[in-house]
Design an enzyme around this catalytic site. Structure first.
Site, PDB file in Angstrom:
ATOM      1  N   HIS A   1      15.058  13.417 -24.146  1.00  0.00           N
ATOM      2  CA  HIS A   1      14.530  14.621 -25.197  1.00  0.00           C
ATOM      3  C   HIS A   1      15.931  14.726 -25.509  1.00  0.00           C
ATOM      4  CE1 HIS A   1      12.031  17.548 -26.044  1.00  0.00           C
ATOM      5  NE2 HIS A   1      12.353  16.766 -26.362  1.00  0.00           N
TER       6      HIS A   1
ATOM      7  N   GLN B   1       7.267  14.792 -18.986  1.00  0.00           N
ATOM      8  CA  GLN B   1       6.603  13.869 -18.586  1.00  0.00           C
ATOM      9  C   GLN B   1       5.772  13.308 -17.513  1.00  0.00           C
ATOM     10  OE1 GLN B   1       4.722  14.139 -21.630  1.00  0.00           O
ATOM     11  NE2 GLN B   1       5.980  15.198 -23.174  1.00  0.00           N
TER      12      GLN B   1
ATOM     13  N   CYS C   1      11.869  14.542 -30.573  1.00  0.00           N
ATOM     14  CA  CYS C   1      12.551  15.235 -29.891  1.00  0.00           C
ATOM     15  C   CYS C   1      13.674  14.316 -29.632  1.00  0.00           C
ATOM     16  CB  CYS C   1      12.530  15.864 -29.939  1.00  0.00           C
ATOM     17  SG  CYS C   1      11.436  17.492 -30.296  1.00  0.00           S
TER      18      CYS C   1
HETATM   19  N1  C6P Z   1       8.501  16.719 -25.459  1.00  0.00           N
HETATM   20  C1  C6P Z   1       6.683  15.511 -27.055  1.00  0.00           C
HETATM   21  O1  C6P Z   1       6.132  16.253 -27.714  1.00  0.00           O
HETATM   22  P1  C6P Z   1       9.711  21.550 -23.416  1.00  0.00           P
HETATM   23  O2  C6P Z   1       9.185  22.141 -24.982  1.00  0.00           O
HETATM   24  O3  C6P Z   1      10.896  23.050 -22.594  1.00  0.00           O
HETATM   25  O4  C6P Z   1       8.585  22.575 -22.818  1.00  0.00           O
HETATM   26  O5  C6P Z   1      10.114  20.253 -22.747  1.00  0.00           O
HETATM   27  C2  C6P Z   1      10.835  20.158 -23.619  1.00  0.00           C
HETATM   28  C3  C6P Z   1      10.623  18.827 -22.964  1.00  0.00           C
HETATM   29  C4  C6P Z   1      11.628  17.901 -22.050  1.00  0.00           C
HETATM   30  N2  C6P Z   1      11.724  16.608 -21.728  1.00  0.00           N
HETATM   31  C5  C6P Z   1      10.574  15.575 -22.192  1.00  0.00           C
HETATM   32  C6  C6P Z   1      10.683  14.039 -21.640  1.00  0.00           C
HETATM   33  C7  C6P Z   1       9.892  16.502 -23.083  1.00  0.00           C
HETATM   34  O6  C6P Z   1       8.694  14.897 -23.214  1.00  0.00           O
HETATM   35  C8  C6P Z   1       9.572  17.338 -23.838  1.00  0.00           C
HETATM   36  C9  C6P Z   1       9.168  17.934 -24.278  1.00  0.00           C
HETATM   37  C10 C6P Z   1       7.507  16.943 -26.150  1.00  0.00           C
HETATM   38  O7  C6P Z   1       7.120  14.942 -26.683  1.00  0.00           O
HETATM   39  C11 C6P Z   1       7.597  18.305 -27.796  1.00  0.00           C
HETATM   40  S1  C6P Z   1       9.459  18.094 -27.901  1.00  0.00           S
END
Ligand code: C6P
Length: 417
Positions: free
Chosen positions: A135, A215, A376
């Site tokens: 990500h 995740q 992302c």
């Molecule tokens: N993925 C998705 O729709 P935050 O925003 O800090 O809570 O998490 C960021 C993040 C980091 N690592 C992984 C593997 C993620 O999946 C995510 C967030 C969401 O897939 C929003 S982009």
């Protein structure tokens, strides 16, 4: 001592999906006249009543700032907030709750490690390893760090199934590598990485590992000690807790060796204009008033997951995932992006030449919430040669019947093009 409003943590013997769905009030609503089918849990999970009530009850009965007041409300708020930390620490098997730093979420946790742990150690030519399936939040903080220090970002390749090339990882690990950042479960592909094995490989070269567990947390029991990583990052909203709260775990000795990241109230022991000294863990890394209700709600989410049992949740979700994978594979012109042998709860796909955004917009008319775009994870899209995918992601509340409705809707969308 005040305990958060939450259910008992006795495991239930059976996974009663109808009863579980009633824990989520939002699942009763309709979207565009159709029952909501929420297939976007990887973006943000829905919240059970236990979490909603814990947050609500905090604001109604106990709201005050933490760690500051001698008055009753402040002490109650502190107990509830620290109770959330204690529950989370137990949930991930952290040896001590002082090792759990509350942050805004995974993104902030990774930035904290980049700037506080790694930046002072880096010199030009040092290497930071990430994988091709990260990500952006496990790429960009390291890129910024490389710009600041002259270090180099190296990438572990993936194969056409969306699995890590373990041989290449082995070759890339060396004494030059000062950090390996790796996702435990890919949000764009669903791939589950063998993180414990990777940590063992990295240890041979003295490379610290940061695991992005955003995740993984809602789908599998995480034991940070068994994983053998240096850092573990998570987000509350992915695991049925509130937004704006998450955590960083690292060993006390590691956190003690790191300078503070942000300065302000709460993280200090003593301040003069000449110099300041730092508070003990975890306060040293929690400058300013924290997301108190978020910490309380996250504790309630941990209770909720513990009550249902992660193995039971995973078994249920895996059934839904297998069923949906089979059904989607039968659709002409549908290409699944990410076919790793070990997967969790995510299916990314392309349907013919229908743009995923069009697909997502039209399928919303059938009550189905899914995510479209690059998730992302632009390098993943670049690897598979697509600008975007449609992605369904399942939570503990989803059912095979919902998959049937979704597949019917998908076939109707295809007929429109
Ligand atoms: N993925 C998705 O729709 P935050 O925003 O800090 O809570 O998490 C960021 C993040 C980091 N690592 C992984 C593997 C993620 O999946 C995510 C967030 C969401 O897939 C929003 S982009």
């Amino acid at each position: 001592m005040i305990e958060p409003v939450s259910a008992s943590v006795e495991p239930e013997s059976t996974f009663n999906i109808n009863r579980i769905r009633r824990d989520f009030p939002i699942l009763e609503r309709e979207v565009r006249g159709k029952p909501l089918i929420y297939f976007d849990t990887a973006a943000s999970a829905q919240r059970p009543l236990a979490v909603i009530d814990a947050v609500n009850n905090f604001y109604r009965e106990h709201n005050a700032n933490v760690h500051r007041g001698v008055h009753t409300l402040s002490q109650e708020a502190t107990d509830l907030y620290e109770g959330g930390r204690r529950k989370l620490a137990q949930f991930i098997n952290a040896p001590s709750e002082r090792e759990v730093i509350f942050t805004r979420g995974t993104t902030e946790s990774i930035n904290l490690v980049a700037q506080s742990f790694l930046r002072p150690k880096l010199k030009p030519g040092d290497e930071i390893l990430v994988t091709h399936m990260e990500h952006h939040s496990n790429i960009v903080p390291w890129q910024i760090l490389c710009q600041q220090t002259g270090a180099l970002l190296r990438v572990v390749p993936i194969n056409q199934r969306g699995e890590l090339e373990m041989g290449a990882l082995q070759r890339l690990l060396s004494e030059r590598v000062k950090m390996l950042g790796i996702v435990q479960v890919s949000n764009a592909l669903g791939t589950i990485n063998p993180v414990a094995e990777i940590c063992r490989m990295a240890k041979h070269h003295g490379v610290p590992v940061l695991v992005d567990g955003a995740q993984a947390m809602p789908h599998m029991q995480v034991d940070v000690q068994a994983l053998g990583c240096e850092f573990f990052c998570l987000s509350g909203h992915k695991m049925y807790g509130p937004t704006g709260v998450g955590a960083l775990w690292a060993r006390e000795s590691t956190l003690d060796s790191m300078p503070p990241w942000q300065g302000g109230g709460e993280m200090i022991r003593h301040v003069t204009f000449e110099e300041s000294t730092w508070n003990d863990l975890p306060a040293k890394f929690e400058a300013g008033t924290p997301n108190i209700a978020g910490g309380v709600g996250l504790g309630a989410a941990v209770d909720y997951l513990s009550k249902l049992g992660l193995p039971e949740i995973a078994a249920h979700e895996n059934q839904v995932l297998s069923y949906a994978t089979e059904k989607l594979a039968e659709i002409d012109g549908l290409r699944i992006i990410g076919t790793a042998r070990d997967k969790a709860s995510v299916i990314s796909f392309i349907l013919g030449d229908i743009h995923p955004h069009d697909l997502g917009t039209i399928i919303d008319h059938y009550g189905v919430a899914l995510r479209t775009g690059h998730h992302c994870a632009m390098p993943v899209m670049q690897f598979f040669g697509v600008p975007a995918t449609a992605r369904v992601s399942f939570g503990l509340y989803n059912t095979q019947q919902e998959v049937d409705v979704f597949v019917d809707a998908l076939l109707k969308v295809r007929e429109m093009f």
